[in-house]
Enzyme design. Sequence first.
Site, PDB file in Angstrom:
ATOM      1  N   HIS A 183       0.739  -1.232   0.050  1.00 43.47           N
ATOM      2  CA  HIS A 183       0.017  -0.088  -0.029  1.00 43.47           C
ATOM      3  C   HIS A 183       0.959   1.111  -0.047  1.00 43.47           C
ATOM      4  O   HIS A 183       0.521   2.323  -0.746  1.00 43.47           O
ATOM      5  CB  HIS A 183      -0.795  -0.097   1.368  1.00 43.47           C
ATOM      6  CG  HIS A 183      -1.849   1.188   1.383  1.00 43.47           C
ATOM      7  ND1 HIS A 183      -3.183   0.964   0.699  1.00 43.47           N
ATOM      8  CD2 HIS A 183      -1.560   2.483   1.609  1.00 43.47           C
ATOM      9  CE1 HIS A 183      -3.612   2.129   1.264  1.00 43.47           C
ATOM     10  NE2 HIS A 183      -2.739   3.151   1.538  1.00 43.47           N
ATOM     11  N   GLU A 184       1.926   1.426   1.022  1.00 38.94           N
ATOM     12  CA  GLU A 184       2.854   2.240   1.090  1.00 38.94           C
ATOM     13  C   GLU A 184       3.629   2.673  -0.321  1.00 38.94           C
ATOM     14  O   GLU A 184       4.030   3.903  -0.802  1.00 38.94           O
ATOM     15  CB  GLU A 184       3.707   2.453   2.266  1.00 38.94           C
ATOM     16  CG  GLU A 184       2.829   2.290   3.589  1.00 38.94           C
ATOM     17  CD  GLU A 184       1.705   3.407   3.649  1.00 38.94           C
ATOM     18  OE1 GLU A 184       1.871   4.498   3.104  1.00 38.94           O
ATOM     19  OE2 GLU A 184       0.576   2.971   4.533  1.00 38.94           O
ATOM     20  N   HIS A 210       1.799   4.514  -2.945  1.00 42.22           N
ATOM     21  CA  HIS A 210       1.778   6.022  -2.939  1.00 42.22           C
ATOM     22  C   HIS A 210       2.969   6.594  -3.481  1.00 42.22           C
ATOM     23  O   HIS A 210       2.759   7.843  -3.803  1.00 42.22           O
ATOM     24  CB  HIS A 210       1.749   6.167  -1.385  1.00 42.22           C
ATOM     25  CG  HIS A 210       0.246   6.211  -0.959  1.00 42.22           C
ATOM     26  ND1 HIS A 210      -0.706   6.922  -1.592  1.00 42.22           N
ATOM     27  CD2 HIS A 210      -0.241   5.553   0.350  1.00 42.22           C
ATOM     28  CE1 HIS A 210      -2.065   6.575  -0.697  1.00 42.22           C
ATOM     29  NE2 HIS A 210      -1.690   5.781   0.324  1.00 42.22           N
ATOM     30  N   GLU A 216      -5.652   7.566  -1.976  1.00 37.70           N
ATOM     31  CA  GLU A 216      -5.830   6.457  -1.272  1.00 37.70           C
ATOM     32  C   GLU A 216      -6.635   5.364  -1.813  1.00 37.70           C
ATOM     33  O   GLU A 216      -6.439   4.327  -1.634  1.00 37.70           O
ATOM     34  CB  GLU A 216      -6.500   7.051   0.057  1.00 37.70           C
ATOM     35  CG  GLU A 216      -5.999   7.576   1.247  1.00 37.70           C
ATOM     36  CD  GLU A 216      -4.800   6.764   1.690  1.00 37.70           C
ATOM     37  OE1 GLU A 216      -4.924   5.548   1.879  1.00 37.70           O
ATOM     38  OE2 GLU A 216      -3.788   7.301   1.948  1.00 37.70           O
TER      39      GLU A 216
END
Length: 530
Positions: free
Chosen positions: A490-491, A494, A513
């Site tokens: 997930h990170e 980004h 997000e």
Amino acid sequence: METQLDPMKDDLPLMANTNYMLVKHYVLDLDVDFKSKVIEGSIVLFFETGNQYKKISSAGEESCQSQFDETCKMRTSEPCHIPMINVSTCSSKTECNDFAVSGKEEEATSDENSSHSNNEQDSGISSSKDCCDIENHGNKDFLLVLDCCDLSVLKVEEVDVAAVSGIEKFTRSAKLTGVSKELENLRNQIVHELVTLPADRWKEQLYYFTHCSQAPGCGELLFSTGTWSLEIRKSGIQTPADFPHAIRIWYKTKPEGRSVTWTTDQSGRPCVYTMGSPINNRALFPCQEPPIALSTWQASVRTAAGFVVLMSGENSAEPVQLQEGVLSWYYYVTMPMPASTFTIAVGYWQEVKQEVKQQSFKERAAVETNTECSLPSSQTDFRWHEEVCGHVDYPCRFQDPAARLQAVIPYRVFAPWCLMESCEEYLLHLIPQCLSAAYTTLGTHPFSRLDVLIVPSNFSSLGMASPHIIFLSQSVLPGGSHLCGTRLCHEIAHAWFGLAIGARDWTEEWISEGFATFLEDIFWARAQQV
């Protein structure tokens, strides 16, 4: 009286008048004092005249002045340090809208803006103010407004960039033909030439930024501080074009400042870090926070020996001993980013390293050469070969053939001493797999390296992504490979959605997000196949 706002409930005011002056580069020179829980030093800001003023001034000086006259409105400010003559800030009749910078989301300090989007342009947010100052005798001085909160500003001065050895090369440019050599104008022209150097001269640019930031001051500037802003003026200067384009601000943070958290790590040792505050970094350094304000930065941070300084810079800094017991760490970035993405963590962090004998051949190759995990040439990042990026000029990895072949960028893992074993068992081996999966899905990594830090237990979310560094909660470690892997994916997502590409409007960061949440499952599924 200024309106008292609660950042946890109210929209965060964006005070900086970026339409008139835009910061292009910050140079920070700071000392971290754990005894007093203060970060202090100086910051040098290099400006370009903003787009709105350029448009106004192109219509003639008279219309420019009328614009100032038309938009001025008195409001009070809190005087500080230098006696001032009825200094006040004047804002437009249509007051700037206050827009929320979520801060309560897990990537609060990193997801607001884009640096790999098209040309710089206004986001549609009326975040900048038209400012001037009116003295008793009726003259109007231009007022520079920066976003600032919970800082003790000690002194503001103009920087004499013309005093730097070798800087005369920037005065011989053809662009300066016919321009007055009057000293103040000359300094601004030097700054203009410096901030507009082409991307292939970034090393030279950093060299002169460094030396210009160390140049002597050439006159103190008047300033005042409010709850949410720092306001600066120079007596007799009525337009942004004539205002000093290189200024130095001496300041220190406050122990209660909300941009950084002073705490202890899981081993009981002191540390400080930016934890994604609702007020972003405005209590760490004076800055410009509206979405249009993309800038580069460099920072020298001094600490007591034993501490490790991690930052969102693109280089892996090595400490330099200045004197016995004092180390200096230097980081920089060449990709223009919002000031809110500036990230720092200072503590007794330990680097987690896996024994070579325990690593597979593929993992060793990923760490040492980054070639084994690259895709075959037929599957490489062909999408970028014939395209030209539309963003502002900087050393872009999407246009770098070597970067396009790099499936696993260099990475490091840091943690408090007591968590090193858990990181080695659950986290370390997952990083090359997740990076390779992200590359297979999206192509070129936007950033050249990655640090992963297990932050103190008071961290309020599972993770937070910033350029070149990811903060992870200790809570992901007991969850084993699945929780570590999905949160890491997930990170990593980004880096593309939220950092390299982001919403033009801060109220729309949910879009970033959404993309990251969607991609984490795709990345993780592919990572498990590596």
